[in-house]
Scaffold this active site. Structure first.
Site, PDB file in Angstrom:
ATOM      1  N   HIS A  38       0.834  -1.205   0.000  1.00  0.00           N
ATOM      2  CA  HIS A  38       0.000   0.000   0.000  1.00  0.00           C
ATOM      3  C   HIS A  38       0.866   1.251   0.000  1.00  0.00           C
ATOM      4  O   HIS A  38       1.990   1.240   0.511  1.00  0.00           O
ATOM      5  CB  HIS A  38      -0.899   0.033   1.247  1.00  0.00           C
ATOM      6  N   GLU A 106      -6.621  -0.122  -5.866  1.00  0.00           N
ATOM      7  CA  GLU A 106      -7.586   0.819  -5.301  1.00  0.00           C
ATOM      8  C   GLU A 106      -7.128   2.249  -5.583  1.00  0.00           C
ATOM      9  O   GLU A 106      -5.931   2.544  -5.560  1.00  0.00           O
ATOM     10  CB  GLU A 106      -7.715   0.640  -3.786  1.00  0.00           C
TER      11      GLU A 106
END
Length: 318
Positions: A38, A106
């Site tokens: 991430h 995302e």
């Protein structure tokens, strides 16, 4: 018999903490490691987000367990040619104990350079092209590519493992399951859904491995464990495509205000009842998964590993 791995949460822990957890996982008898990739955490309460490839380098020296990214998005924030180099180096450093887990990502992580965030069908198309590039580069041959989404010119990887790293594809929807079956070396998903696994297998994944993951919150006070899981990971209960399209941790915090502690308690194994943890893991095994990776929410990692070493893993392997 399925394998049981530990899922290192880069969103919740610093690099030294992740390395120490990997050591504890190996000592507790876990078979392998996942590590998330991430740029941002899902919310500010989680509070971390180290560069995954640096941490993988440290893991290669700290433990002997296999390592997989769960998952890397090779589409927008990082060009697939760069991911290919990072994955090849990781596989070489880990002596073949590395798998590259990939997915369509995302907006939370991928929009940071100001690029357009494509809709899901376009991202699947981009993923297929990205994997073509990565696999070409894994051969060690000079590669040029001019496709719809990516250009590569005269690129060659010189540091390579003895064998190319397998590439597993993360999927959550029916179309993605079929794409994963066709282009992936394995499937990654987070729900113990036998019908979904079957769709992957019909799409081309007949003999390919299926990997699943889940979060738990071990603790001697179940009510407090539920509160911890709700405070840190209420975002896991958000429905639909919200996780793919919300752009910042603050947006996830706002959306997560709709998630109740009761919803978390119903979805996340919390507390110190071995049967609850075993039931959640066994659901994946019964659905046809080859390995299940579990992540402990919160700071009490040592208690979790002691609990799994003595009361959970031995029963799962009976």
């Amino acid at each position: 018999m399925a394998d049981f791995g530990y899922f290192l949460s880069s969103e919740e822990h610093s690099p030294p903490e992740l390395i120490e957890q990997a050591r504890m996982a190996e000592q507790a008898g876990f078979d392998a490691l996942w590590i998330s990739d991430h740029y941002h955490p899902w919310n500010d309460q989680q509070g971390e987000s180290p560069f995954v490839w640096t941490v993988i380098g440290a893991l290669s020296q700290a433990v002997s367990l296999p390592v997989e990214t769960a998952v890397t998005c090779p589409l927008v924030r990082t060009h697939p040619a760069v991911i290919a180099q990072a994955a090849a180096t990781s596989a070489a450093q880990l002596g073949g104990r590395f798998r590259l887990g990939v997915g369509t990502g995302e907006a939370l992580n991928e929009h940071i350079l100001g690029d357009v965030w494509p809709e899901a069908s376009v991202r699947l198309e981009m993923l297929e092209e990205a994997l073509q590039i990565i696999r070409k580069l894994f051969t060690g041959e000079q590669t040029s590519h001019r496709g719809r989404h990516y250009t590569v010119e005269n690129a060659r990887l010189y540091t390579l493992p003895d064998e190319p790293a397998p590439i597993d594809v993360s999927a959550f929807g029916p179309q993605a399951a079929e794409v994963a079956g066709r282009i992936g070396d394995g499937l990654i998903t987070m729900m113990p859904d036998a019908a979904f696994v079957e769709r992957f297998r019909r799409g081309g994944g007949a003999t390919k491995p299926v990997y699943g993951g889940l979060k738990v919150c071990w603790g001697t006070d179940r009510r407090e464990a539920v509160r911890t899981a709700h405070r840190l990971w209420a975002n896991e209960q958000l429905p639909g495509e919200l996780a793919q399209i919300l752009p910042t941790p603050r947006h996830f915090e706002q959306a997560s205000e709709l998630v109740t502690e009761e919803q978390v308690a119903a979805s996340v194994p919390c507390g110190d009842d071995p049967d609850a943890h075993i039931e959640a893991l066994t659901a994946f095994v019964d659905a046809g998964f080859d390995a299940v990776y579990v992540n402990q929410i919160g700071k009490d990692q040592q208690g979790f590993f002691d609990f799994y070493r003595s009361k959970v893993l031995p029963r799962l392997r009976d």
